[in-house]
Write a protein that holds these residues in place. Structure first.
Motif, PDB file in Angstrom:
ATOM      1  N   PRO A  32     -23.989  72.839  43.158  1.00 43.13           N
ATOM      2  CA  PRO A  32     -22.536  72.684  43.308  1.00 43.13           C
ATOM      3  C   PRO A  32     -21.844  73.774  44.137  1.00 43.13           C
ATOM      4  O   PRO A  32     -20.787  73.521  44.711  1.00 43.13           O
ATOM      5  CB  PRO A  32     -22.007  72.699  41.874  1.00 43.13           C
ATOM      6  N   LEU A  33     -22.408  74.964  44.221  1.00 42.18           N
ATOM      7  CA  LEU A  33     -21.757  76.031  44.995  1.00 42.18           C
ATOM      8  C   LEU A  33     -22.382  76.228  46.378  1.00 42.18           C
ATOM      9  O   LEU A  33     -22.221  77.278  47.003  1.00 42.18           O
ATOM     10  CB  LEU A  33     -21.762  77.346  44.205  1.00 42.18           C
ATOM     11  N   TRP A  34     -23.083  75.201  46.848  1.00 44.24           N
ATOM     12  CA  TRP A  34     -23.703  75.275  48.176  1.00 44.24           C
ATOM     13  C   TRP A  34     -22.662  75.573  49.258  1.00 44.24           C
ATOM     14  O   TRP A  34     -22.938  76.277  50.228  1.00 44.24           O
ATOM     15  CB  TRP A  34     -24.448  73.984  48.497  1.00 44.24           C
ATOM     16  N   PHE A  35     -21.450  75.072  49.102  1.00 39.45           N
ATOM     17  CA  PHE A  35     -20.411  75.292  50.118  1.00 39.45           C
ATOM     18  C   PHE A  35     -20.134  76.782  50.321  1.00 39.45           C
ATOM     19  O   PHE A  35     -19.698  77.191  51.401  1.00 39.45           O
ATOM     20  CB  PHE A  35     -19.126  74.525  49.767  1.00 39.45           C
ATOM     21  N   LEU A  36     -20.401  77.613  49.323  1.00 37.53           N
ATOM     22  CA  LEU A  36     -20.268  79.067  49.477  1.00 37.53           C
ATOM     23  C   LEU A  36     -21.582  79.700  49.939  1.00 37.53           C
ATOM     24  O   LEU A  36     -21.596  80.591  50.787  1.00 37.53           O
ATOM     25  CB  LEU A  36     -19.842  79.716  48.156  1.00 37.53           C
ATOM     26  N   HIS A  37     -22.681  79.241  49.374  1.00 35.47           N
ATOM     27  CA  HIS A  37     -23.989  79.841  49.651  1.00 35.47           C
ATOM     28  C   HIS A  37     -24.512  79.467  51.038  1.00 35.47           C
ATOM     29  O   HIS A  37     -25.305  80.205  51.627  1.00 35.47           O
ATOM     30  CB  HIS A  37     -24.988  79.415  48.569  1.00 35.47           C
ATOM     31  N   ARG A  38     -24.051  78.356  51.575  1.00 34.26           N
ATOM     32  CA  ARG A  38     -24.514  77.879  52.882  1.00 34.26           C
ATOM     33  C   ARG A  38     -24.377  78.964  53.949  1.00 34.26           C
ATOM     34  O   ARG A  38     -25.220  79.095  54.835  1.00 34.26           O
ATOM     35  CB  ARG A  38     -23.719  76.644  53.301  1.00 34.26           C
ATOM     36  N   SER A  39     -23.353  79.768  53.852  1.00 32.74           N
ATOM     37  CA  SER A  39     -23.115  80.822  54.844  1.00 32.74           C
ATOM     38  C   SER A  39     -24.285  81.800  54.930  1.00 32.74           C
ATOM     39  O   SER A  39     -24.460  82.469  55.941  1.00 32.74           O
ATOM     40  CB  SER A  39     -21.835  81.590  54.511  1.00 32.74           C
ATOM     41  N   HIS A  40     -25.084  81.861  53.897  1.00 28.89           N
ATOM     42  CA  HIS A  40     -26.234  82.764  53.880  1.00 28.89           C
ATOM     43  C   HIS A  40     -27.451  82.149  54.579  1.00 28.89           C
ATOM     44  O   HIS A  40     -28.367  82.864  54.956  1.00 28.89           O
ATOM     45  CB  HIS A  40     -26.581  83.110  52.427  1.00 28.89           C
ATOM     46  N   PHE A  48     -19.766  89.673  57.310  1.00 25.87           N
ATOM     47  CA  PHE A  48     -19.801  89.232  55.919  1.00 25.87           C
ATOM     48  C   PHE A  48     -19.920  87.721  55.854  1.00 25.87           C
ATOM     49  O   PHE A  48     -19.611  87.022  56.819  1.00 25.87           O
ATOM     50  CB  PHE A  48     -18.537  89.707  55.178  1.00 25.87           C
ATOM     51  N   GLU A  49     -20.354  87.234  54.691  1.00 22.09           N
ATOM     52  CA  GLU A  49     -20.545  85.803  54.458  1.00 22.09           C
ATOM     53  C   GLU A  49     -19.757  85.407  53.216  1.00 22.09           C
ATOM     54  O   GLU A  49     -19.492  86.239  52.360  1.00 22.09           O
ATOM     55  CB  GLU A  49     -22.024  85.513  54.170  1.00 22.09           C
ATOM     56  N   ARG A  50     -19.443  84.127  53.101  1.00 26.14           N
ATOM     57  CA  ARG A  50     -18.822  83.648  51.860  1.00 26.14           C
ATOM     58  C   ARG A  50     -19.733  83.931  50.669  1.00 26.14           C
ATOM     59  O   ARG A  50     -19.282  84.187  49.573  1.00 26.14           O
ATOM     60  CB  ARG A  50     -18.546  82.149  51.944  1.00 26.14           C
ATOM     61  N   ASN A  51     -21.016  83.874  50.914  1.00 24.72           N
ATOM     62  CA  ASN A  51     -22.014  84.132  49.883  1.00 24.72           C
ATOM     63  C   ASN A  51     -21.855  85.529  49.271  1.00 24.72           C
ATOM     64  O   ASN A  51     -22.231  85.761  48.117  1.00 24.72           O
ATOM     65  CB  ASN A  51     -23.414  83.985  50.489  1.00 24.72           C
ATOM     66  N   ASP A  52     -21.291  86.463  50.011  1.00 24.48           N
ATOM     67  CA  ASP A  52     -21.122  87.834  49.526  1.00 24.48           C
ATOM     68  C   ASP A  52     -20.185  87.924  48.322  1.00 24.48           C
ATOM     69  O   ASP A  52     -20.204  88.910  47.600  1.00 24.48           O
ATOM     70  CB  ASP A  52     -20.605  88.747  50.641  1.00 24.48           C
ATOM     71  N   PHE A  53     -19.368  86.918  48.106  1.00 21.00           N
ATOM     72  CA  PHE A  53     -18.444  86.942  46.975  1.00 21.00           C
ATOM     73  C   PHE A  53     -19.141  86.812  45.623  1.00 21.00           C
ATOM     74  O   PHE A  53     -18.555  87.122  44.599  1.00 21.00           O
ATOM     75  CB  PHE A  53     -17.381  85.841  47.108  1.00 21.00           C
ATOM     76  N   PHE A  54     -20.398  86.373  45.618  1.00 15.74           N
ATOM     77  CA  PHE A  54     -21.103  86.203  44.346  1.00 15.74           C
ATOM     78  C   PHE A  54     -21.304  87.529  43.611  1.00 15.74           C
ATOM     79  O   PHE A  54     -21.416  87.555  42.397  1.00 15.74           O
ATOM     80  CB  PHE A  54     -22.442  85.486  44.539  1.00 15.74           C
ATOM     81  N   MET A 122     -39.634  82.213  53.966  1.00 16.27           N
ATOM     82  CA  MET A 122     -39.941  80.816  53.651  1.00 16.27           C
ATOM     83  C   MET A 122     -38.729  80.141  53.014  1.00 16.27           C
ATOM     84  O   MET A 122     -38.474  78.969  53.257  1.00 16.27           O
ATOM     85  CB  MET A 122     -41.154  80.711  52.733  1.00 16.27           C
ATOM     86  N   HIS A 123     -38.000  80.879  52.204  1.00 15.29           N
ATOM     87  CA  HIS A 123     -36.804  80.329  51.582  1.00 15.29           C
ATOM     88  C   HIS A 123     -35.778  79.950  52.654  1.00 15.29           C
ATOM     89  O   HIS A 123     -35.109  78.929  52.556  1.00 15.29           O
ATOM     90  CB  HIS A 123     -36.184  81.325  50.597  1.00 15.29           C
ATOM     91  N   HIS A 124     -35.678  80.758  53.683  1.00 14.18           N
ATOM     92  CA  HIS A 124     -34.698  80.532  54.744  1.00 14.18           C
ATOM     93  C   HIS A 124     -35.226  79.635  55.861  1.00 14.18           C
ATOM     94  O   HIS A 124     -34.516  79.395  56.830  1.00 14.18           O
ATOM     95  CB  HIS A 124     -34.225  81.864  55.335  1.00 14.18           C
ATOM     96  N   LYS A 125     -36.437  79.159  55.720  1.00 16.84           N
ATOM     97  CA  LYS A 125     -37.017  78.293  56.748  1.00 16.84           C
ATOM     98  C   LYS A 125     -36.154  77.050  56.954  1.00 16.84           C
ATOM     99  O   LYS A 125     -36.024  76.549  58.056  1.00 16.84           O
ATOM    100  CB  LYS A 125     -38.441  77.895  56.356  1.00 16.84           C
ATOM    101  N   THR A 126     -35.562  76.565  55.894  1.00 17.29           N
ATOM    102  CA  THR A 126     -34.654  75.430  56.001  1.00 17.29           C
ATOM    103  C   THR A 126     -33.210  75.938  55.921  1.00 17.29           C
ATOM    104  O   THR A 126     -32.918  76.859  55.173  1.00 17.29           O
ATOM    105  CB  THR A 126     -34.919  74.394  54.886  1.00 17.29           C
ATOM    106  N   THR A 127     -32.361  75.348  56.719  1.00 21.38           N
ATOM    107  CA  THR A 127     -30.947  75.745  56.683  1.00 21.38           C
ATOM    108  C   THR A 127     -30.141  74.810  55.800  1.00 21.38           C
ATOM    109  O   THR A 127     -28.940  74.986  55.649  1.00 21.38           O
ATOM    110  CB  THR A 127     -30.332  75.762  58.103  1.00 21.38           C
ATOM    111  N   GLY A 128     -30.802  73.837  55.221  1.00 20.47           N
ATOM    112  CA  GLY A 128     -30.111  72.890  54.362  1.00 20.47           C
ATOM    113  C   GLY A 128     -30.179  73.271  52.902  1.00 20.47           C
ATOM    114  O   GLY A 128     -30.867  74.213  52.502  1.00 20.47           O
ATOM    115  N   ARG A 129     -29.499  72.496  52.125  1.00 20.12           N
ATOM    116  CA  ARG A 129     -29.403  72.716  50.688  1.00 20.12           C
ATOM    117  C   ARG A 129     -30.734  72.412  49.977  1.00 20.12           C
ATOM    118  O   ARG A 129     -31.084  73.050  49.003  1.00 20.12           O
ATOM    119  CB  ARG A 129     -28.290  71.810  50.194  1.00 20.12           C
ATOM    120  N   ASP A 130     -31.462  71.423  50.492  1.00 18.58           N
ATOM    121  CA  ASP A 130     -32.711  70.989  49.874  1.00 18.58           C
ATOM    122  C   ASP A 130     -33.909  71.484  50.679  1.00 18.58           C
ATOM    123  O   ASP A 130     -33.800  71.803  51.855  1.00 18.58           O
ATOM    124  CB  ASP A 130     -32.748  69.461  49.790  1.00 18.58           C
ATOM    125  N   GLY A 131     -35.046  71.514  50.035  1.00 16.61           N
ATOM    126  CA  GLY A 131     -36.286  71.861  50.717  1.00 16.61           C
ATOM    127  C   GLY A 131     -36.648  73.331  50.692  1.00 16.61           C
ATOM    128  O   GLY A 131     -37.676  73.723  51.237  1.00 16.61           O
TER     129      GLY A 131
END
Length: 167
Positions: A32-40, A48-54, A122-131
């Motif tokens: 549900p919070l992908w819209f913030l985490h996507r910036s990472h 800075f990224e929106r993700n930094d607010f976490f 490997m975690h960042h290999k995909t830029t999408g929410r899934d995978g």
């Protein structure tokens, strides 16, 4: 609270935060919070990224625990210390070492830190929410640890560094 109990509570909290971070990362940040985490997960020109607010959530939780537990130095204080300790390690490992947001610590010859870096890539290999895979921060799958042992560590020499700068 005895010193041993205080250390145990802080250490258990620190270790528990890895489980919390893994679950939050996999199910909430990639949910549900992908819209913030996507910036990472995408390249951008911003510092800075929106993700930094976490960090505000965990920092506030830690601060409240320390504040309300400080008068008696009870379990709340030591839980806050454990959360704050995890946050400090997270900052140095994730933001400084892995993502290079501060340029004073770039490469490591340590197999564990190199394995951690491989897993995170490997975690960042995909830029999408899934995978994505590898959602933790400190725990590394054995396959990356074995890879780090097999691959040679980066060479650190003054000559190599000077040659790189000339190119």
């Amino acid at each position: 609270m005895t010193t041993l109990a205080a250390v145990a509570v802080s250490a258990a909290t620190f270790l528990g935060m890895e489980l919390v971070a893994w679950g939050m990362h996999k199910f909430v940040l990639h949910g549900p919070l992908w819209f913030l985490h996507r910036s990472h997960h995408v390249r951008h020109p911003h510092r800075f990224e929106r993700n930094d607010f976490f960090f505000l959530f965990y920092g506030t939780l830690s601060m409240l625990c320390i504040h309300f537990g400080a008068p008696a130095k009870d379990w709340r204080f030591w839980v806050g210390v454990g959360i704050a300790s995890y946050g400090c390690v997270y900052f140095f490992v994730h933001d400084v070492l892995i993502h290079g947001r501060l340029r004073f610590w770039r490469k490591s010859r340590n197999a564990y830190l190199r394995a951690l870096n491989m897993a995170h890539k490997m975690h960042h290999k995909t830029t999408g929410r899934d995978g994505s895979e590898e959602f933790g921060m400190l725990w590394v799958s054995p396959k990356y640890y074995l890879l780090a042992w097999r691959r040679p560590a980066p060479v650190r020499s003054a000559i190599g560094h000077q040659q790189k700068e000339r190119k």
